[in-house]
Design a protein around this motif. Structure first.
Motif, PDB file in Angstrom:
ATOM      1  N   ARG A  88     -35.036   0.098   3.160  1.00  0.00           N
ATOM      2  CA  ARG A  88     -34.575  -0.110   4.519  1.00  0.00           C
ATOM      3  C   ARG A  88     -33.077  -0.351   4.507  1.00  0.00           C
ATOM      4  N   VAL A  89     -32.389   0.228   5.467  1.00  0.00           N
ATOM      5  CA  VAL A  89     -30.945   0.052   5.584  1.00  0.00           C
ATOM      6  C   VAL A  89     -30.631  -0.408   6.996  1.00  0.00           C
ATOM      7  N   GLU A  90     -29.845  -1.475   7.098  1.00  0.00           N
ATOM      8  CA  GLU A  90     -29.361  -1.954   8.393  1.00  0.00           C
ATOM      9  C   GLU A  90     -27.864  -1.695   8.461  1.00  0.00           C
ATOM     10  N   VAL A  91     -27.406  -1.165   9.581  1.00  0.00           N
ATOM     11  CA  VAL A  91     -25.983  -0.902   9.781  1.00  0.00           C
ATOM     12  C   VAL A  91     -25.364  -2.159  10.385  1.00  0.00           C
ATOM     13  N   LEU A  92     -24.421  -2.760   9.659  1.00  0.00           N
ATOM     14  CA  LEU A  92     -23.795  -4.010  10.082  1.00  0.00           C
ATOM     15  C   LEU A  92     -22.481  -3.796  10.824  1.00  0.00           C
ATOM     16  N   SER A  93     -21.920  -2.604  10.719  1.00  0.00           N
ATOM     17  CA  SER A  93     -20.606  -2.339  11.305  1.00  0.00           C
ATOM     18  C   SER A  93     -20.727  -1.817  12.733  1.00  0.00           C
ATOM     19  N   ALA A  94     -19.587  -1.738  13.379  1.00  0.00           N
ATOM     20  CA  ALA A  94     -19.508  -1.379  14.802  1.00  0.00           C
ATOM     21  C   ALA A  94     -19.927   0.064  15.059  1.00  0.00           C
ATOM     22  N   HIS A  95     -20.377   0.297  16.296  1.00  0.00           N
ATOM     23  CA  HIS A  95     -20.692   1.639  16.768  1.00  0.00           C
ATOM     24  C   HIS A  95     -19.793   1.929  17.953  1.00  0.00           C
ATOM     25  N   PRO A  96     -19.208   3.048  18.115  1.00  0.00           N
ATOM     26  CA  PRO A  96     -19.295   4.183  17.196  1.00  0.00           C
ATOM     27  C   PRO A  96     -18.587   3.866  15.894  1.00  0.00           C
ATOM     28  N   LYS A  97     -18.788   4.725  14.911  1.00  0.00           N
ATOM     29  CA  LYS A  97     -18.233   4.508  13.584  1.00  0.00           C
ATOM     30  C   LYS A  97     -16.725   4.353  13.629  1.00  0.00           C
ATOM     31  N   ARG A  98     -16.236   3.515  12.738  1.00  0.00           N
ATOM     32  CA  ARG A  98     -14.801   3.320  12.556  1.00  0.00           C
ATOM     33  C   ARG A  98     -14.454   3.798  11.147  1.00  0.00           C
ATOM     34  N   ASN A  99     -13.350   3.333  10.596  1.00  0.00           N
ATOM     35  CA  ASN A  99     -12.964   3.723   9.237  1.00  0.00           C
ATOM     36  C   ASN A  99     -13.829   3.074   8.168  1.00  0.00           C
ATOM     37  N   LEU A 100     -14.328   1.886   8.450  1.00  0.00           N
ATOM     38  CA  LEU A 100     -15.117   1.135   7.478  1.00  0.00           C
ATOM     39  C   LEU A 100     -16.546   1.034   7.966  1.00  0.00           C
ATOM     40  N   GLU A 101     -17.493   1.257   7.061  1.00  0.00           N
ATOM     41  CA  GLU A 101     -18.901   1.112   7.402  1.00  0.00           C
ATOM     42  C   GLU A 101     -19.494   0.055   6.486  1.00  0.00           C
ATOM     43  N   LEU A 102     -20.273  -0.847   7.058  1.00  0.00           N
ATOM     44  CA  LEU A 102     -20.891  -1.915   6.292  1.00  0.00           C
ATOM     45  C   LEU A 102     -22.399  -1.834   6.485  1.00  0.00           C
ATOM     46  N   LEU A 103     -23.126  -1.804   5.378  1.00  0.00           N
ATOM     47  CA  LEU A 103     -24.581  -1.642   5.398  1.00  0.00           C
ATOM     48  C   LEU A 103     -25.236  -2.743   4.578  1.00  0.00           C
ATOM     49  N   MET A 104     -26.458  -3.095   4.949  1.00  0.00           N
ATOM     50  CA  MET A 104     -27.273  -3.966   4.113  1.00  0.00           C
ATOM     51  C   MET A 104     -28.537  -3.185   3.791  1.00  0.00           C
ATOM     52  N   ALA A 105     -28.833  -3.057   2.511  1.00  0.00           N
ATOM     53  CA  ALA A 105     -29.999  -2.281   2.095  1.00  0.00           C
ATOM     54  C   ALA A 105     -30.961  -3.159   1.311  1.00  0.00           C
ATOM     55  N   GLU A 106     -32.251  -2.963   1.573  1.00  0.00           N
ATOM     56  CA  GLU A 106     -33.308  -3.611   0.800  1.00  0.00           C
ATOM     57  C   GLU A 106     -34.011  -2.538  -0.006  1.00  0.00           C
ATOM     58  N   LEU A 107     -34.107  -2.762  -1.303  1.00  0.00           N
ATOM     59  CA  LEU A 107     -34.771  -1.818  -2.194  1.00  0.00           C
ATOM     60  C   LEU A 107     -35.969  -2.514  -2.827  1.00  0.00           C
ATOM     61  N   PRO A 108     -37.159  -2.060  -2.540  1.00  0.00           N
ATOM     62  CA  PRO A 108     -38.327  -2.673  -3.156  1.00  0.00           C
ATOM     63  C   PRO A 108     -38.364  -2.361  -4.656  1.00  0.00           C
ATOM     64  N   PRO A 109     -39.151  -3.131  -5.417  1.00  0.00           N
ATOM     65  CA  PRO A 109     -39.242  -2.868  -6.855  1.00  0.00           C
ATOM     66  C   PRO A 109     -39.674  -1.430  -7.122  1.00  0.00           C
ATOM     67  N   GLY A 110     -39.112  -0.844  -8.157  1.00  0.00           N
ATOM     68  CA  GLY A 110     -39.514   0.489  -8.576  1.00  0.00           C
ATOM     69  C   GLY A 110     -38.840   1.630  -7.855  1.00  0.00           C
ATOM     70  N   VAL A 111     -37.925   1.368  -6.936  1.00  0.00           N
ATOM     71  CA  VAL A 111     -37.227   2.450  -6.234  1.00  0.00           C
ATOM     72  C   VAL A 111     -36.214   3.060  -7.192  1.00  0.00           C
TER      73      VAL A 111
END
Length: 183
Positions: A88-111
């Motif tokens: 799962r990925v959550e977009v933490l940065s502003a919309h519409p996109k700017r120069n910098l994008e910040l994401l938080m990703a969750e990776l389950p075991p074994g990905v």
């Protein structure tokens, strides 16, 4: 902020005098002063020279940015399922996109990334917040544990893997904004 003010601000933040910037760009001191005071407009080639000397991009110099901060509330973050798995990925940065994008990703075991690597222009930083991950970057495999970060060139094919036994959570900063599913 206008072009001249941006150039002056960057010059001062870098601790450069007008003469030092002139020497670094091959431009005259008087011309730089005129640009900084909005008395003349530089050509694209001159902007490229100024951007290089000021360690920034031409885009940063010319894009008029909205000054108001953009808040992304926790409950309003776009949440994306990626890679056909439970990542799962959550977009933490502003919309519409700017120069910098910040994401938080969750990776389950074994990905694992397998051969699914991507690349983009610009830079990327990955911070491992929980668990541990492998970052594959070109021919390099870097293990990141909780609190570890890695900064790399986005043009090198890269991917993330969670080969551990617990869910991993990472914060990813990408510039310029270029998110594509990572897994």
């Amino acid at each position: 902020m206008q072009l001249g003010r941006k150039i002056r601000d960057l010059r001062l933040r870098r601790g450069l005098t007008v003469q030092q910037l002139a020497d670094a760009t091959g431009l005259s001191k008087g011309f730089i002063s005129q640009v900084e005071n909005s008395r003349t407009s530089p050509s694209l080639a001159t902007l490229q020279d100024l951007a290089r000397a000021l360690e920034t991009s031409v885009a940063y110099l010319v894009v008029e940015e909205e000054q108001a901060p953009h808040v992304v509330r926790r409950g309003e973050r776009p949440c994306l399922q990626v890679g056909g798995n439970t990542s799962r990925v959550e977009v933490l940065s502003a919309h519409p996109k700017r120069n910098l994008e910040l994401l938080m990703a969750e990776l389950p075991p074994g990905v694992t990334a397998g051969d699914k690597r991507h690349y983009h222009h610009g830079e990327e930083v990955v911070l491992c917040v929980e668990g541990s991950i492998h970052l594959i970057c070109g021919e390099h495999v870097v293990e990141l544990a909780e609190g570890d970060a890695c900064h790399y060139d986005g043009r090198v094919p890269h991917a993330l893997e969670n080969t551990g036994s617990t869910t991993a959570r990472v914060i990813i900063a990408i510039t310029p904004a270029a998110f594509e599913p990572l897994f």
